[in-house]
Write an enzyme that holds these catalytic residues in place. Structure first.
Site, PDB file in Angstrom:
ATOM      1  N   ARG A  47      -9.900 -53.712  -0.688  1.00  0.00           N
ATOM      2  CA  ARG A  47     -10.247 -52.566   0.159  1.00  0.00           C
ATOM      3  C   ARG A  47      -9.009 -52.209   0.971  1.00  0.00           C
ATOM      4  NH1 ARG A  47      -8.419 -54.796   3.953  1.00  0.00           N
ATOM      5  NH2 ARG A  47      -9.209 -53.107   5.240  1.00  0.00           N
ATOM      6  N   GLY A  48      -9.118 -51.105   1.728  1.00  0.00           N
ATOM      7  CA  GLY A  48      -7.934 -50.600   2.443  1.00  0.00           C
ATOM      8  C   GLY A  48      -7.322 -49.493   1.587  1.00  0.00           C
ATOM      9  N   ALA A  49      -7.007 -48.364   2.225  1.00  0.00           N
ATOM     10  CA  ALA A  49      -6.634 -47.161   1.460  1.00  0.00           C
ATOM     11  C   ALA A  49      -5.474 -47.370   0.471  1.00  0.00           C
ATOM     12  CB  ALA A  49      -6.350 -46.017   2.438  1.00  0.00           C
ATOM     13  N   ARG A  88     -14.687 -44.916  -4.714  1.00  0.00           N
ATOM     14  CA  ARG A  88     -14.941 -44.801  -3.267  1.00  0.00           C
ATOM     15  C   ARG A  88     -14.445 -43.415  -2.844  1.00  0.00           C
ATOM     16  NH1 ARG A  88     -13.456 -49.545   0.749  1.00  0.00           N
ATOM     17  NH2 ARG A  88     -15.065 -48.542   2.000  1.00  0.00           N
ATOM     18  N   ASP A 234      -7.612 -43.701   6.471  1.00  0.00           N
ATOM     19  CA  ASP A 234      -8.054 -43.549   5.079  1.00  0.00           C
ATOM     20  C   ASP A 234      -7.769 -42.151   4.564  1.00  0.00           C
ATOM     21  OD1 ASP A 234      -9.789 -45.865   6.234  1.00  0.00           O
ATOM     22  OD2 ASP A 234      -9.721 -46.060   4.054  1.00  0.00           O
TER      23      ASP A 234
HETATM   24  O1  MRU Z   1     -13.781 -49.966   4.174  1.00  0.00           O
HETATM   25  P1  MRU Z   1     -12.365 -50.442   4.179  1.00  0.00           P
HETATM   26  O2  MRU Z   1     -12.197 -51.879   4.550  1.00  0.00           O
HETATM   27  O3  MRU Z   1     -11.666 -50.075   2.880  1.00  0.00           O
HETATM   28  O4  MRU Z   1     -11.680 -49.587   5.315  1.00  0.00           O
HETATM   29  C1  MRU Z   1     -10.312 -49.756   5.545  1.00  0.00           C
HETATM   30  C2  MRU Z   1      -9.809 -49.032   6.723  1.00  0.00           C
HETATM   31  O5  MRU Z   1     -10.492 -48.271   7.351  1.00  0.00           O
HETATM   32  C3  MRU Z   1      -8.352 -49.229   7.037  1.00  0.00           C
HETATM   33  O6  MRU Z   1      -8.138 -49.134   8.409  1.00  0.00           O
HETATM   34  C4  MRU Z   1      -7.555 -48.133   6.333  1.00  0.00           C
HETATM   35  O7  MRU Z   1      -7.835 -48.120   4.964  1.00  0.00           O
HETATM   36  C5  MRU Z   1      -6.105 -48.279   6.556  1.00  0.00           C
HETATM   37  S1  MRU Z   1      -5.355 -49.390   5.433  1.00  0.00           S
HETATM   38  C6  MRU Z   1      -3.715 -49.533   5.724  1.00  0.00           C
END
Ligand code: MRU
Length: 347
Positions: A47-49, A88, A234
């Protein structure tokens, strides 16, 4: 920290450190095909963008590697790319990476040739993301003073990118420059990315970190315990409105109230100029069991549901600046964002 995304080109397998199990177990989830990658993204193995963008790029390689024989192979690969792109909805890096990969797919390609091209391209996207995070760190490091305590929400670290991180990249750069900083990681209900992931990677690096309940933010800032807030993103709209993990908006309002600077850190690939403002960013809603069940146990009465928005949108006027690989963008964001994107494209 061990690499959390690793592609084995000999075996044609993508290895993802299973983030659902951290910090207690370090186990890899192995993807052999696009179904596995879609599952991993949807279920937040990764996960994470930026990290899901990189993962989707490797997913494209697996689509080519598993292309069927015969004339239908192109349609199958296209369908796989579409499935990856819709795994997603909020983080724009996912569609950004797939668009880059799709741009290399032409009528003359045969599956083997496409696979080789995509292997090189996915590797480039991954390496570039690591370099971009380091540049974000360098550009944002001056925002942090020796002795500062920085509050962050969710996980915008190495685990959310190809490595190093965006918000945590800035903190790492300050730490590497010799500044004695400490971090407060919001625990980040419901999936606890702050408590499980941010605290894990910072403590592995020896950077002092404490976790706090999400609802402690106002108290912490009212007591002057936080000098700066840095969060990831994101998707950032053309006017600077920023979608990030649910709860970020509340933190930004509190920071404004107590005059604590609130910064977003992200690569330019997280900026989506086709979204004029935050209202046009699609916000993911996830299953209510993520809220009603904790550590396998139901915590709400049977029959009571939950709303589970995974992200919220922080309006641009609450944001002190957006730290990118291109520098720190400031209000008016329409102008600074457009200039950075034009500048990065060499226009
Ligand atoms: O639902 P997630 O864990 O994928 O959400 C991630 C976030 O909101 C992060 O803050 C965002 O992706 C920034 S990653 C460098």
């Amino acid at each position: 920290m061990k690499p959390h995304i690793f592609f084995d080109a000999r075996a044609m397998r993508l290895h993802l450190l299973d983030q659902r199990l951290l910090p207690n177990e370090q186990k890899y989830f192995v993807c052999a095909n696009v179904d596995d990658v879609v599952y991993a993204i949807k279920n937040m193995v990764v996960r994470g963008a930026p990290a899901i963008g990189v993962t989707a790029a490797w997913g494209c390689v697996l689509a080519a590697a598993n292309a069927p024989d015969g004339s239908i192979w192109r349609d199958k690969v296209e369908a796989d790319l579409n499935r990856l792109a819709s795994s997603r909805p909020t983080a724009v890096n996912l569609v950004w990476a797939i668009k880059k990969m799709r741009g290399l797919f032409n009528n003359r390609d045969l599956p083997d040739h496409l696979q080789q091209k995509w292997l090189a391209a996915a590797s480039e996207i991954e390496n570039e993301d690591r370099h971009i995070c380091q540049a974000i760190g360098k550009n944002g490091e001056s925002l942090i003073q020796d002795g500062d305590t920085i509050l962050t929400h969710c996980n915008a670290g190495a685990l959310a990118t190809a490595g190093y991180g965006t918000a945590l990249g800035i903190i790492r750069a300050a730490w590497d420059a010799g500044k004695k900083v400490s971090v407060i990681a919001d625990e980040t209900r419901p999936l606890l990315q702050g408590a499980r992931l941010t605290a894990f990677e910072l403590s592995e690096d020896g950077i002092p970190v404490q976790i706090a309940c999400d609802n402690a933010c106002a108290t912490l800032l009212s007591q002057g315990r936080v000098n700066l807030v840095i969060a990831g993103a994101d998707r950032v709209a053309a006017n600077g409105d920023t979608a990030n993990k649910i709860g970020t908006f509340g933190v930004a309002i509190i920071a404004k109230y107590f005059n604590v600077p609130f910064y977003i850190a992200c690569p330019l690939s997280t900026i989506d100029i086709s979204c004029p403002n935050g209202a046009s960013i699609p916000i993911e809603e996830r299953g209510e069991e993520e809220v009603t069940i904790m550590a396998g146990k139901r915590i709400a009465p049977t029959g009571v549901g939950a709303c589970n928005f995974a992200f919220d949108v922080t309006p641009a006027p609450l944001i002190s600046g957006i730290v990118t690989e291109y520098g720190i963008l400031r209000a008016p964001f329409e102008k600074s964002i457009a200039m950075a994107i034009r500048g990065a494209a060499g226009a």
